[in-house]
Design a protein around this motif. Structure first.
Motif, PDB file in Angstrom:
ATOM      1  N   ALA A  76       5.183   1.938   1.534  1.00  0.00           N
ATOM      2  CA  ALA A  76       4.856   0.566   1.922  1.00  0.00           C
ATOM      3  C   ALA A  76       5.895   0.042   2.906  1.00  0.00           C
ATOM      4  CB  ALA A  76       4.805  -0.333   0.699  1.00  0.00           C
ATOM      5  N   GLU A  77       5.419  -0.663   3.891  1.00  0.00           N
ATOM      6  CA  GLU A  77       6.292  -1.317   4.851  1.00  0.00           C
ATOM      7  C   GLU A  77       5.948  -2.801   4.827  1.00  0.00           C
ATOM      8  OE1 GLU A  77       7.151  -1.370   9.638  1.00  0.00           O
ATOM      9  OE2 GLU A  77       6.156   0.360   8.763  1.00  0.00           O
ATOM     10  N   VAL A  78       6.961  -3.649   4.710  1.00  0.00           N
ATOM     11  CA  VAL A  78       6.755  -5.090   4.600  1.00  0.00           C
ATOM     12  C   VAL A  78       7.374  -5.782   5.809  1.00  0.00           C
ATOM     13  CG1 VAL A  78       7.175  -7.148   3.211  1.00  0.00           C
ATOM     14  CG2 VAL A  78       6.788  -4.951   2.086  1.00  0.00           C
ATOM     15  N   VAL A  79       6.603  -6.675   6.406  1.00  0.00           N
ATOM     16  CA  VAL A  79       7.066  -7.475   7.533  1.00  0.00           C
ATOM     17  C   VAL A  79       6.815  -8.929   7.175  1.00  0.00           C
ATOM     18  CG1 VAL A  79       6.686  -8.035   9.964  1.00  0.00           C
ATOM     19  CG2 VAL A  79       6.548  -5.662   9.204  1.00  0.00           C
ATOM     20  N   THR A  91      -0.596   4.883   2.701  1.00  0.00           N
ATOM     21  CA  THR A  91       0.397   4.139   3.460  1.00  0.00           C
ATOM     22  C   THR A  91      -0.109   2.710   3.605  1.00  0.00           C
ATOM     23  OG1 THR A  91       1.004   6.133   4.678  1.00  0.00           O
ATOM     24  CG2 THR A  91       1.704   4.038   5.611  1.00  0.00           C
ATOM     25  N   VAL A  92       0.709   1.764   3.182  1.00  0.00           N
ATOM     26  CA  VAL A  92       0.325   0.352   3.208  1.00  0.00           C
ATOM     27  C   VAL A  92       1.348  -0.414   4.040  1.00  0.00           C
ATOM     28  CG1 VAL A  92      -0.101  -1.719   1.833  1.00  0.00           C
ATOM     29  CG2 VAL A  92      -0.712   0.527   0.906  1.00  0.00           C
ATOM     30  N   ARG A  93       0.840  -1.233   4.929  1.00  0.00           N
ATOM     31  CA  ARG A  93       1.692  -2.142   5.691  1.00  0.00           C
ATOM     32  C   ARG A  93       1.304  -3.549   5.265  1.00  0.00           C
ATOM     33  NH1 ARG A  93       4.946  -1.975  10.058  1.00  0.00           N
ATOM     34  NH2 ARG A  93       5.085  -3.834  11.333  1.00  0.00           N
ATOM     35  N   LEU A  94       2.288  -4.297   4.784  1.00  0.00           N
ATOM     36  CA  LEU A  94       2.069  -5.660   4.303  1.00  0.00           C
ATOM     37  C   LEU A  94       2.699  -6.647   5.274  1.00  0.00           C
ATOM     38  CD1 LEU A  94       1.141  -7.626   2.034  1.00  0.00           C
ATOM     39  CD2 LEU A  94       3.413  -7.321   1.030  1.00  0.00           C
ATOM     40  N   LEU A  95       1.870  -7.491   5.860  1.00  0.00           N
ATOM     41  CA  LEU A  95       2.356  -8.587   6.690  1.00  0.00           C
ATOM     42  C   LEU A  95       2.330  -9.827   5.815  1.00  0.00           C
ATOM     43  CD1 LEU A  95       3.284  -9.891   9.303  1.00  0.00           C
ATOM     44  CD2 LEU A  95       0.873  -9.997  10.024  1.00  0.00           C
ATOM     45  N   ARG A  96       3.528 -10.249   5.389  1.00  0.00           N
ATOM     46  CA  ARG A  96       3.677 -11.406   4.502  1.00  0.00           C
ATOM     47  C   ARG A  96       3.912 -12.626   5.389  1.00  0.00           C
ATOM     48  NH1 ARG A  96       7.446  -9.558   0.059  1.00  0.00           N
ATOM     49  NH2 ARG A  96       8.869  -9.485   1.797  1.00  0.00           N
TER      50      ARG A  96
END
Length: 133
Positions: A2-5, A70-75
């Motif tokens: 996971a990648e968090v932005v 693979t998850v990309r989270l745009l918070r």
């Protein structure tokens, strides 16, 4: 993995474009999570639904990542309570998003919404799992 932005209403468009590009390059699931800002006086978010949902969402994303997705989270933080309550808030009037409440979790693909969880359901683990599958 996971990648968090983190983003705000002010830089949402730039963060979204970047997240879309990175997600497409890495074949990642792109999630947009709209949350209320943290209130320094409270030591947490001013939104009780956000406080309840965020840890459940994070846990589901971690679980999904362990399964090889693979998850990309745009918070995206929408602001303090008065800012968010304004009918002219830029994220409320964005025709693509049609946000009505926080938290809202959106699965985004090819420039549009392919699934979403509104504030009343964004804390439900089974619903989050469905959104990720």
């Amino acid at each position: 993995m996971a990648e968090v932005v983190n983003a705000s209403a002010d830089n949402f468009e730039v963060a979204l474009k970047d997240s879309e590009q990175r997600s497409q390059q890495g074949s990642a699931i792109l999630l947009l999570l709209f949350l209320a800002d943290h209130d320094a006086a409270l030591g947490r978010s001013w939104c009780p639904d956000c406080v309840r949902a965020e840890p459940v969402i994070n846990k589901a994303i971690e679980s999904s990542s362990r399964k090889g997705r693979t998850v990309r989270l745009l918070r995206v933080y929408v602001g303090d309570r008065p800012t968010w309550r304004s009918p002219s808030h830029p994220l409320r009037i964005d025709r693509r998003l049609q946000l009505k409440g926080v938290p809202t979790l959106i699965r985004w693909e090819n420039g549009s919404i392919i699934g979403r969880l509104e504030d009343y359901e964004a804390h439900l683990e089974n619903k989050i799992e469905e959104l990720l599958s």
